[in-house]
Design an enzyme around this catalytic site. Structure first.
Site, mmCIF file in Angstrom:
data_model
loop_
_atom_site.group_PDB
_atom_site.id
_atom_site.type_symbol
_atom_site.label_atom_id
_atom_site.label_comp_id
_atom_site.label_asym_id
_atom_site.label_seq_id
_atom_site.Cartn_x
_atom_site.Cartn_y
_atom_site.Cartn_z
ATOM 1 N N CYS A 115 0.690 -1.041 0.099
ATOM 2 C CA CYS A 115 0.025 -0.243 -0.331
ATOM 3 C C CYS A 115 0.803 1.363 -0.557
ATOM 4 O O CYS A 115 0.510 2.444 -0.071
ATOM 5 C CB CYS A 115 -0.926 0.364 0.962
ATOM 6 S SG CYS A 115 -2.091 -0.765 0.933
ATOM 7 N N HIS A 255 -2.791 6.815 3.173
ATOM 8 C CA HIS A 255 -4.125 5.873 2.812
ATOM 9 C C HIS A 255 -4.749 5.139 3.221
ATOM 10 O O HIS A 255 -4.891 5.407 4.068
ATOM 11 C CB HIS A 255 -2.836 4.519 2.687
ATOM 12 C CG HIS A 255 -3.355 2.832 2.499
ATOM 13 N ND1 HIS A 255 -3.719 3.601 1.035
ATOM 14 C CD2 HIS A 255 -3.084 2.209 2.988
ATOM 15 C CE1 HIS A 255 -4.214 1.644 0.820
ATOM 16 N NE2 HIS A 255 -3.943 1.386 1.901
ATOM 17 N N ASN A 285 -10.441 -0.004 -0.710
ATOM 18 C CA ASN A 285 -8.770 0.701 -0.170
ATOM 19 C C ASN A 285 -8.375 0.118 -1.602
ATOM 20 O O ASN A 285 -8.550 -1.384 -2.401
ATOM 21 C CB ASN A 285 -7.843 -1.035 0.480
ATOM 22 C CG ASN A 285 -7.131 -0.907 0.916
ATOM 23 O OD1 ASN A 285 -5.898 -0.024 -0.010
ATOM 24 N ND2 ASN A 285 -6.142 -1.312 1.969
HETATM 25 O O1 UT7 Z 1 -3.922 -1.953 2.882
HETATM 26 C C1 UT7 Z 1 -2.788 -2.030 3.417
HETATM 27 C C2 UT7 Z 1 -2.574 -2.258 5.112
HETATM 28 N N1 UT7 Z 1 -3.879 -2.836 6.112
HETATM 29 C C3 UT7 Z 1 -4.901 -2.489 6.794
HETATM 30 O O2 UT7 Z 1 -4.303 -1.595 7.083
HETATM 31 C C4 UT7 Z 1 -6.128 -3.577 7.191
HETATM 32 C C5 UT7 Z 1 -5.678 -3.235 9.140
HETATM 33 N N2 UT7 Z 1 -7.260 -3.848 9.235
HETATM 34 C C6 UT7 Z 1 -8.476 -3.726 8.991
HETATM 35 O O3 UT7 Z 1 -8.280 -2.472 8.547
HETATM 36 C C7 UT7 Z 1 -9.196 -4.376 10.205
HETATM 37 O O4 UT7 Z 1 -8.538 -4.950 11.053
HETATM 38 C C8 UT7 Z 1 -10.192 -5.293 9.673
HETATM 39 C C9 UT7 Z 1 -11.402 -3.918 8.794
HETATM 40 C C10 UT7 Z 1 -9.303 -5.951 8.015
HETATM 41 C C11 UT7 Z 1 -11.059 -6.025 10.363
HETATM 42 O O5 UT7 Z 1 -10.918 -5.775 11.306
HETATM 43 P P1 UT7 Z 1 -11.235 -5.708 13.089
HETATM 44 O O6 UT7 Z 1 -12.299 -5.310 13.647
HETATM 45 O O7 UT7 Z 1 -10.140 -6.206 13.127
HETATM 46 O O8 UT7 Z 1 -11.827 -7.324 12.757
HETATM 47 P P2 UT7 Z 1 -10.798 -8.673 13.391
HETATM 48 O O9 UT7 Z 1 -10.105 -9.501 12.557
HETATM 49 O O10 UT7 Z 1 -10.791 -8.287 14.614
HETATM 50 O O11 UT7 Z 1 -12.695 -10.023 13.550
HETATM 51 C C12 UT7 Z 1 -13.442 -9.066 14.283
HETATM 52 C C13 UT7 Z 1 -14.602 -10.196 13.504
HETATM 53 C C14 UT7 Z 1 -14.511 -11.607 13.827
HETATM 54 O O12 UT7 Z 1 -15.321 -12.536 14.495
HETATM 55 P P3 UT7 Z 1 -14.660 -13.654 15.588
HETATM 56 O O13 UT7 Z 1 -13.823 -13.724 15.872
HETATM 57 O O14 UT7 Z 1 -14.927 -12.161 16.625
HETATM 58 O O15 UT7 Z 1 -16.585 -13.908 15.892
HETATM 59 C C15 UT7 Z 1 -14.286 -12.380 12.571
HETATM 60 O O16 UT7 Z 1 -14.267 -12.749 12.056
HETATM 61 O O17 UT7 Z 1 -15.584 -10.046 12.598
HETATM 62 C C16 UT7 Z 1 -15.856 -11.051 11.750
HETATM 63 N N3 UT7 Z 1 -15.665 -10.552 10.113
HETATM 64 C C17 UT7 Z 1 -17.071 -10.070 9.813
HETATM 65 N N4 UT7 Z 1 -18.345 -10.292 10.416
HETATM 66 C C18 UT7 Z 1 -18.821 -9.798 9.117
HETATM 67 C C19 UT7 Z 1 -14.568 -10.263 9.428
HETATM 68 N N5 UT7 Z 1 -14.951 -9.843 8.687
HETATM 69 C C20 UT7 Z 1 -15.886 -9.740 8.811
HETATM 70 C C21 UT7 Z 1 -17.143 -8.911 8.159
HETATM 71 N N6 UT7 Z 1 -18.208 -9.174 8.167
HETATM 72 N N7 UT7 Z 1 -16.810 -8.445 6.266
#
Ligand code: UT7
Length: 328
Positions: A115, A255, A285
């Site tokens: 990125c 970004h 993104n």
């Molecule tokens: O551009 C390059 C660099 N990339 C980034 O900077 C991305 C950085 N990361 C993020 O933006 C976030 O971590 C995400 C958007 C990818 C994920 O958000 P989060 O708040 O960190 O969620 P998480 O990964 O901690 O997941 C929380 C819960 C999980 O369920 P459980 O395990 O708590 O039951 C995930 O399975 O949210 C669930 N989850 C979803 N639920 C509904 C993950 N994706 C989804 C979804 N819809 N699309």
């Protein structure tokens, strides 16, 4: 002799016409518009049609840029093309764009920096101009992120979109253009965000495809943590190192990976929302395209004017992170 600087003299951006709203994913995945909006800030994103590659998106952004600058493609001396989704392994997308655009006097190359594709390409382009060898450098950030998405992985497929942005760099006086840049790599972070298939380590085979190695793997929470601290630290550092205060910043262009990352970074920088450029809600993104498309939209909407003090900053796969301080 005073050092020659490089200033942006024109911008362009392009997104393919097909718009995908969050409800598209609700139709087949265990997700909701509410989750996507509140956890990422994304409402919709744009997708290419089959057969459209990064160089095609870059071509459209470049044509807009050239029209605004009022010059022909043959005047371009170099193309620096930031992307993680080149059209193919080789030739580079810079070469493919050079041909499609008719930039027959330009040499060029791709920059793979996750990125940070645009930040690293932009700073490289600036150095080409500063060297005195090149007068018109076209810097591209373009990605067809849909080419690496697993559309059944709700953790990643809702995040990304396709798009391109372009800036033209030309010689400038000492008080204009890029004033400074700070760039970092920490390869030990590579395990948190990668696409392992299709390279020399895992050449494409039935086995790599069966194992889904041709799609993005991200440990979101780990990347999130690093993104917030590293992007904020590098943005604050570049402002203070150059004797400015954060209040002097007219526009911060981060970004666009997650609205919560952007808001946390802005809070750490004590910047009010109106000084932060955001377009993630409409485009998701788009990897290397986020910052140049934001710059183009900021110029077009009048939010970015000549003389403004601008900070761009990014964090991404690698890990890579960096910032640049620009007198627009
Ligand atoms: O551009 C390059 C660099 N990339 C980034 O900077 C991305 C950085 N990361 C993020 O933006 C976030 O971590 C995400 C958007 C990818 C994920 O958000 P989060 O708040 O960190 O969620 P998480 O990964 O901690 O997941 C929380 C819960 C999980 O369920 P459980 O395990 O708590 O039951 C995930 O399975 O949210 C669930 N989850 C979803 N639920 C509904 C993950 N994706 C989804 C979804 N819809 N699309």
């Amino acid at each position: 002799m005073e050092k020659r600087h490089a200033v942006v003299t024109a911008t362009g951006s392009y997104f393919p016409p097909k718009v995908i709203s969050n409800s598209f994913f609700e139709g087949y995945l265990d997700t909701t518009d509410e989750w996507i909006k509140t956890r990422t800030g994304i409402s919709e994103r744009h997708y290419v049609e089959k057969g459209v590659a990064s160089s095609d998106l870059a071509l459209e952004a470049s044509k807009i840029l050239l029209k605004k600058r009022g010059i022909g493609p043959e005047e371009i001396d170099a193309i620096v093309f930031g992307t993680v989704t080149p059209d193919m392994m080789y030739p580079s997308s810079a070469c493919l764009l050079q041909d499609k655009l008719g930039a027959k006097n330009a040499y060029g190359f791709d920059v793979s920096a996750g990125c940070c594709g645009f930040v690293f390409s932009y700073t490289t382009g600036v150095m080409l101009v500063e060297s005195g060898r090149y007068d018109k450098v076209l810097v591209i950030g373009a990605d067809v992120c849909t080419s690496f998405l697993d559309m059944n992985d709700r953790n990643t497929c809702v995040l990304f979109g396709d798009g391109a942005g372009a800036v033209l760099l030309e010689p400038a006086g000492p008080d204009e253009g890029m004033l400074d840049t700070i760039q970092h790599v920490d390869g030990s972070g590579g395990k948190y965000l990668y696409m392992a298939g299709g390279g020399s380590l895992n050449p494409t085979s039935a086995e790599t495809v069966a194992k889904n190695l041709h799609t993005v793997h991200q440990e979101g929470r780990e990347v999130f943590k690093h993104a917030v601290t590293k992007m904020a630290d590098v943005a604050v550092e570049i402002v203070e190192k150059n004797g400015f205060s954060l209040e002097d910043v007219d526009l911060f262009v981060p970004h666009q990976a997650n609205i919560r990352i952007i808001e946390s970074v802005a809070k750490r920088m004590k910047l009010p929302r109106e000084k932060v450029m955001i377009n993630i809600n409409k485009f998701g993104n788009t990897t290397a395209a986020t910052i140049p498309s934001c710059l183009d939209q900021a110029v077009e909407s009048g939010r970015l004017k000549k003389g403004d003090l601008v900070v761009i900053a990014s964090f991404g796969a690698g890990f890579t992170w960096g910032s640049a301080l620009i007198r627009w």
